[in-house]
Design a protein around this motif. Structure first.
Motif, PDB file in Angstrom:
ATOM      1  N   ARG A   8       4.338   8.171  -0.701  1.00  0.00           N
ATOM      2  CA  ARG A   8       5.750   7.684  -0.433  1.00  0.00           C
ATOM      3  C   ARG A   8       5.997   6.400  -1.552  1.00  0.00           C
ATOM      4  O   ARG A   8       5.209   5.919  -1.987  1.00  0.00           O
ATOM      5  CB  ARG A   8       5.462   6.591   0.905  1.00  0.00           C
ATOM      6  CG  ARG A   8       6.383   5.994   1.491  1.00  0.00           C
ATOM      7  CD  ARG A   8       6.233   5.398   2.782  1.00  0.00           C
ATOM      8  NE  ARG A   8       5.691   6.400   3.614  1.00  0.00           N
ATOM      9  CZ  ARG A   8       4.476   6.058   4.486  1.00  0.00           C
ATOM     10  NH1 ARG A   8       3.789   4.780   4.490  1.00  0.00           N
ATOM     11  NH2 ARG A   8       4.126   6.953   5.341  1.00  0.00           N
ATOM     12  N   LYS A   9       7.428   6.213  -1.727  1.00  0.00           N
ATOM     13  CA  LYS A   9       7.741   5.266  -2.759  1.00  0.00           C
ATOM     14  C   LYS A   9       7.326   3.931  -2.210  1.00  0.00           C
ATOM     15  O   LYS A   9       7.485   3.390  -1.136  1.00  0.00           O
ATOM     16  CB  LYS A   9       9.233   5.441  -2.946  1.00  0.00           C
ATOM     17  CG  LYS A   9       9.579   6.174  -3.969  1.00  0.00           C
ATOM     18  CD  LYS A   9      11.138   5.924  -4.407  1.00  0.00           C
ATOM     19  CE  LYS A   9      11.589   6.904  -5.603  1.00  0.00           C
ATOM     20  NZ  LYS A   9      13.109   6.616  -5.951  1.00  0.00           N
ATOM     21  N   ARG A  10       6.661   3.122  -3.157  1.00  0.00           N
ATOM     22  CA  ARG A  10       6.421   1.613  -3.053  1.00  0.00           C
ATOM     23  C   ARG A  10       7.145   0.843  -3.861  1.00  0.00           C
ATOM     24  O   ARG A  10       7.727   1.255  -4.715  1.00  0.00           O
ATOM     25  CB  ARG A  10       4.764   1.448  -3.393  1.00  0.00           C
ATOM     26  CG  ARG A  10       3.770   2.378  -2.536  1.00  0.00           C
ATOM     27  CD  ARG A  10       3.511   1.407  -1.456  1.00  0.00           C
ATOM     28  NE  ARG A  10       3.037   2.413  -0.050  1.00  0.00           N
ATOM     29  CZ  ARG A  10       2.428   1.731   0.895  1.00  0.00           C
ATOM     30  NH1 ARG A  10       2.846   0.393   1.194  1.00  0.00           N
ATOM     31  NH2 ARG A  10       1.854   2.307   1.860  1.00  0.00           N
ATOM     32  N   PHE A  11       7.432  -0.330  -3.107  1.00  0.00           N
ATOM     33  CA  PHE A  11       8.657  -1.471  -3.574  1.00  0.00           C
ATOM     34  C   PHE A  11       8.029  -2.479  -4.172  1.00  0.00           C
ATOM     35  O   PHE A  11       8.429  -3.619  -4.273  1.00  0.00           O
ATOM     36  CB  PHE A  11       9.327  -1.866  -2.304  1.00  0.00           C
ATOM     37  CG  PHE A  11       9.983  -0.398  -1.701  1.00  0.00           C
ATOM     38  CD1 PHE A  11       9.752  -0.612  -0.220  1.00  0.00           C
ATOM     39  CD2 PHE A  11      10.557   0.472  -2.174  1.00  0.00           C
ATOM     40  CE1 PHE A  11      10.181   0.350   0.587  1.00  0.00           C
ATOM     41  CE2 PHE A  11      11.229   1.434  -1.235  1.00  0.00           C
ATOM     42  CZ  PHE A  11      11.119   1.572  -0.105  1.00  0.00           C
ATOM     43  N   ASN A  18       6.653  -3.515   1.947  1.00  0.00           N
ATOM     44  CA  ASN A  18       5.498  -2.958   1.259  1.00  0.00           C
ATOM     45  C   ASN A  18       4.163  -3.343   1.971  1.00  0.00           C
ATOM     46  O   ASN A  18       3.302  -2.534   1.909  1.00  0.00           O
ATOM     47  CB  ASN A  18       5.379  -3.376  -0.223  1.00  0.00           C
ATOM     48  CG  ASN A  18       5.284  -2.141  -1.247  1.00  0.00           C
ATOM     49  OD1 ASN A  18       5.715  -1.115  -0.928  1.00  0.00           O
ATOM     50  ND2 ASN A  18       4.801  -2.490  -2.307  1.00  0.00           N
ATOM     51  N   ALA A  39      12.268  -5.555   0.902  1.00  0.00           N
ATOM     52  CA  ALA A  39      11.524  -4.316   0.373  1.00  0.00           C
ATOM     53  C   ALA A  39      10.008  -4.744   0.086  1.00  0.00           C
ATOM     54  O   ALA A  39       9.028  -4.001   0.643  1.00  0.00           O
ATOM     55  CB  ALA A  39      12.101  -3.685  -0.780  1.00  0.00           C
TER      56      ALA A  39
END
Lengths: 156, 156
Positions: A3-6, A18, A14
């Motif tokens: 998953r994209k982490r912010f 996280n 965001a």
DNA sequence: CAATCTGGTTTTAAGATGCAACCCTATTCG
DNA sequence: CGAATAGGGTTGCATCTTAAAACCAGATTG
């Protein structure tokens, strides 16, 4: 697919997500607010897989939302307690609860009834409020131009 | 492995997270609050994969948080707009933003500066408040015994 | 000593995710 | 008119995440 982490996001929301945006995380925080502390209690109350609970607890501890306290019983007994950072999620959780109560209430759960410990009176609804305490909706507010996120116009 | 869904949960928070707790969902709502409406704008602003954005938008529409409006330009131009239900997430998102600002601020983003459109004055911090508007922490409140979730004692 | 407590750790299969390419309709422009 | 663009998807694929269930190891208890 990871998953994209912010982490590096320029957006505080965001970055907050996280830390508490993983599936289960806010529910764990909620139960910690109810007073749950032990691994087995979180697991049973939430119906969560043990490996996932381990992972989430570890993350929440790493992020400073919970702290893991060695209680020293039965050789390896720990408690997970909210930090101040964790307790500051209180308005988030309550706001979410209110939203849920209004738009998708649980069948056998009444609306939130939370009382001021000092007076026994019900708390106010969590709202965005103006300087005088009057509720504001998103249409009642604006962000000064110099503080807008990049590329945003004042059409909120 | 399919994530556990909380449709039948007795907990309103869980049910709320069912609708807005997927990774990316609240960020989409946030951007919708900033005024973003079009697919390509959400995509570019968020840096989200198109298929995931499609999925999340569809879910948010299905759950009544957003509605999809056919604008009728360029053959298939749609806008995604917040419903009342979606707008009611305002306190949630602002509370989250405040929490992030306080505990894990974005490097180049100042604290939230949101003004009352009518007066230009800053909004109050979103807090749980007592009947008189004084801020309450989790330690200042209690749930009446008859309203406690199953198995909970009053040790919040 | 066996059973229990406690909080993990590991294995495995099914979903979820992100990247990138592809798709199809409508519109615009050279 | 055909190519390019606008617009919002859909698909294929590799990798990560998740949940269920079994297993683990140290400490404690009867």
């Amino acid at each position: 697919m990871a998953r994209k982490r912010f982490d590096d996001s320029q957006c505080s929301v965001a970055r907050a997500l996280n830390e508490v945006g993983d599936w289960w995380s806010l529910l764990i925080v909620l139960h910690a607010m109810y007073g749950t502390r032990r691994f087995v209690d979180f697991q049973q109350e939430l119906g969560i897989a043990k490996n996932i609970l381990c992972d989430r607890l570890a993350r929440l501890v790493e992020n400073g939302v919970l702290r893991k306290v060695d209680v020293g019983e039965h050789g390896s007994r720990f408690e997970y307690r909210l930090t101040e950072k964790g307790r500051d999620l209180f308005p988030v959780v309550i706001a979410l609860r209110q939203w849920g109560d209004k738009w998708n209430p649980a069948p056998d759960q009444g609306p939130l009834d939370l009382r001021d410990r000092a007076t026994g009176r019900p708390i106010q609804e969590v709202q965005v409020r103006d300087a005088d305490g009057q509720s504001l909706s998103i249409r009642d507010v604006f962000v000064p131009d110099e503080n807008l996120p990049a590329g945003k116009k004042n059409s909120a």
